[in-house]
Design an enzyme around this catalytic site. Structure first.
Site, short mmCIF file in Angstrom:
data_model
loop_
_atom_site.label_atom_id
_atom_site.label_comp_id
_atom_site.label_asym_id
_atom_site.label_seq_id
_atom_site.Cartn_x
_atom_site.Cartn_y
_atom_site.Cartn_z
N CYS A 72 0.92 -1.16 -0.12
CA CYS A 72 0.09 -0.33 -0.05
C CYS A 72 1.11 1.54 0.08
CB CYS A 72 -0.77 -0.08 1.21
SG CYS A 72 -1.52 1.59 1.97
N CYS A 81 -3.59 0.67 8.51
CA CYS A 81 -2.51 -0.67 8.52
C CYS A 81 -1.49 -0.67 9.36
CB CYS A 81 -2.79 -1.38 6.99
SG CYS A 81 -4.94 -1.19 6.72
N GLN A 283 -21.31 -3.26 12.81
CA GLN A 283 -20.23 -4.20 12.43
C GLN A 283 -19.45 -3.69 11.21
OE1 GLN A 283 -17.99 -4.86 15.85
NE2 GLN A 283 -19.42 -5.78 16.36
N GLU A 333 -29.95 0.63 24.74
CA GLU A 333 -28.63 1.30 23.53
C GLU A 333 -28.97 2.64 23.97
OE1 GLU A 333 -26.21 1.05 21.17
OE2 GLU A 333 -26.82 2.92 20.10
N ASP A 380 -21.91 -4.89 25.20
CA ASP A 380 -20.80 -5.14 23.48
C ASP A 380 -20.10 -3.62 23.54
OD1 ASP A 380 -18.79 -4.72 21.65
OD2 ASP A 380 -21.36 -6.38 20.22
N CYS A 407 -13.66 -4.17 21.95
CA CYS A 407 -13.11 -3.91 20.28
C CYS A 407 -11.34 -3.05 21.37
CB CYS A 407 -13.44 -2.68 19.95
SG CYS A 407 -13.89 -1.42 20.09
#
Ligand SMILES: C[S@@+](CC[C@H](N)C(=O)[O-])C[C@H]1O[C@@H](n2cnc3c(N)ncnc32)[C@H](O)[C@@H]1O
Length: 449
Positions: A72, A81, A283, A333, A380, A407
């Site tokens: 890349c 990344c 997601q 939520e 979550d 996460c």
């Protein structure tokens, strides 16, 4: 004492949570972007803080066998990344280690952590493209990704982790924006119109939703842009305009208008269909989401008689995914549109045993536990993890099982260190939701002691 601009030769002894190599000079920690554990590198010190410093590679003296040529052009500057220079399989090992390190720091021991589950083809996996639009230092319009830790936008016409059609639509949008003389937002003068472009795609339905984030509500020629873009791409099912006039890093504002189509797209996870609106969380890697949710449901060991709480439920995906194995689902939520989606999603999937509440988990959970007794709680939360009061409420009512999806391994470890007073951490499963980035998703199962 380490000083800026000093040169050193160092051994890379570990990999940091953001993917950087870690070295020590007389016990002092140095973070070095792009360095891999096991390498020997010549560095120059670029910044010194009280307990650590940053260094930059000048030369790699001894290369890791896992080093790969990056494919890349922008990876060094964009910071997205940050593991692209490392063999993919090795990045999975690094992520497993990262989770173990965080747990060890917080718990003083390492529970069972399985190997991180990777993707067969970790390319073009994202279903959400989100590019800032602004001006370069010559004042010309530019769209792309932010250079690492700055607000400088790097022009991005191609990205190896974005959905390819979404990238083409973004390129077409930007070309039309320039042709129609619609002004990009200028962060320093706070003038101009277009701030961000968000493109979401249902990877299984091929439905595309475009959200244009604007500085002001009335944008000249925006209808022409919408006409031209929808003529060009049949897959665009809806276009929304979100208005954000605030001087903030938060991308979305409070008001959203639908400019074209129904205002939502649909996608499938497993056999379940989900409606997604512009401001709802969904997601970003649907292939790995199915892996993650399947693991979460497996960990819950449902028999059909359980009441489930789905905390931080977004559009209701996890609860609905588990609904045919449970007696009842209660979701909480904070985003009203997401809860509207969750209720519609329950109907869409003929799920009759669900209830969805809008509000903060910390506010609503204490009342919910008075009315309903949960056997299994799915949590979550966003990257910052759970408020302490949420964990305290759970410790008071002690559901049999907690399945924690996270996460951020650092906040997962912090929250587990509180829950482990009354729970046994049975197993942690890292899942590579964000290949080649330093981010790592995990699902963890806890059982009441
Ligand atoms: C990581 S997402 C998970 C969403 C969903 N479980 C999924 O898998 O798609 C976290 C969600 O928590 C919501 N959220 C953030 N803070 C919250 C709070 N204090 N109370 C309730 N929900 C919150 C966000 O809007 C977001 O939808």
């Amino acid at each position: 004492m380490i000083k800026k601009n000093e040169k050193h030769t160092v051994d890379i002894i570990d990999q940091g949570i953001e993917g950087q190599g870690i070295a020590k000079i007389d016990g002092f920690t140095i973070f070095i972007n792009g360095a891999i554990k096991g390498e020997k590198v010549n560095i120059v010190i670029t910044k010194v803080l009280s307990s650590y410093a940053y260094g930059k590679i000048l030369e790699i003296k001894e290369k890791s066998e896992f080093r790969r040529e990056s494919d890349c052009v922008t990876y060094k500057r964009c910071g997205g990344c940050s593991l692209r220079h490392i063999d993919y399989k090795k990045t999975l090992e690094i992520k497993t280690e990262m989770v173990k390190n965080c747990l060890k720091k917080a718990l003083n021991y390492i529970p069972i952590v399985n190997d991180c589950i990777g993707m067969e083809s970790p390319l073009y996996y994202r279903n959400k493209l989100q590019y800032p639009i602004g001006v370069d230092n010559l004042g010309n319009p530019v769209m792309g990704v932010y250079a690492n830790r700055t607000h400088e936008i790097i022009e991005t016409k191609e990205c190896l982790i974005q959905d390819e059609e979404s990238q083409q639509i973004a390129n077409c949008f930007f070309k039309l924006m320039v042709e129609l003389n619609i002004k990009p937002y200028n962060e320093s003068s706070r003038t101009g119109d277009i701030r961000h472009l968000i493109i979401r795609k249902g990877k299984k339905t091929n439905e595309v939703m475009v959200t244009i984030v604007t500085n002001t509500e009335n944008v000249k020629e925006i209808e022409t842009l919408v006409d031209k873009l929808t003529n060009e791409y049949e897959s665009i099912k809806t276009i929304a305009q979100n208005i954000n006039s605030k001087n903030t890093n938060v991308i979305l504002g409070d008001k959203t208008k639908i400019l074209y189509g129904s205002g939502y797209i649909e996608d499938y996870l497993g056999d379940y269909k989900f409606k997604i609106s512009p401001v709802s969380f969904y997601q970003v890697n649907p292939i790995q989401t199915e892996v993650l949710y399947s693991k979460a449901v497996e960990y819950a060991e449902l028999t059909g008689i359980e009441t489930i709480f789905d905390l931080y439920c977004g559009i209701g995906t996890i609860g609905i995914f588990a609904s045919d194995k449970a007696k009842k689902i209660c979701g909480i939520e904070v985003i009203p549109e997401a809860i509207e989606n969750a209720k519609e999603n329950a109907k869409l999937n003929n799920v009759k045993n669900s209830e969805f509440l809008v509000g903060e988990v910390e506010e609503l959970l204490p009342d919910l536990v008075k009315k309903e007794e949960a056997d299994v709680v799915f949590i979550d939360p966003p990257r910052k993890g759970c408020e302490k009061t949420v964990l305290e409420t759970l410790l008071e009512v002690k559901p049999k099982k907690i399945v924690y999806i996270s996460c951020n391994p650092a906040t997962l470890a912090r929250d587990l260190s509180i829950l482990c007073n009354k729970y046994e951490i049975k197993e942690v499963q890292p899942v590579d939701m964000f290949p080649y980035t330093s981010h790592c998703e995990s699902v963890c199962v806890l059982e009441r002691k």
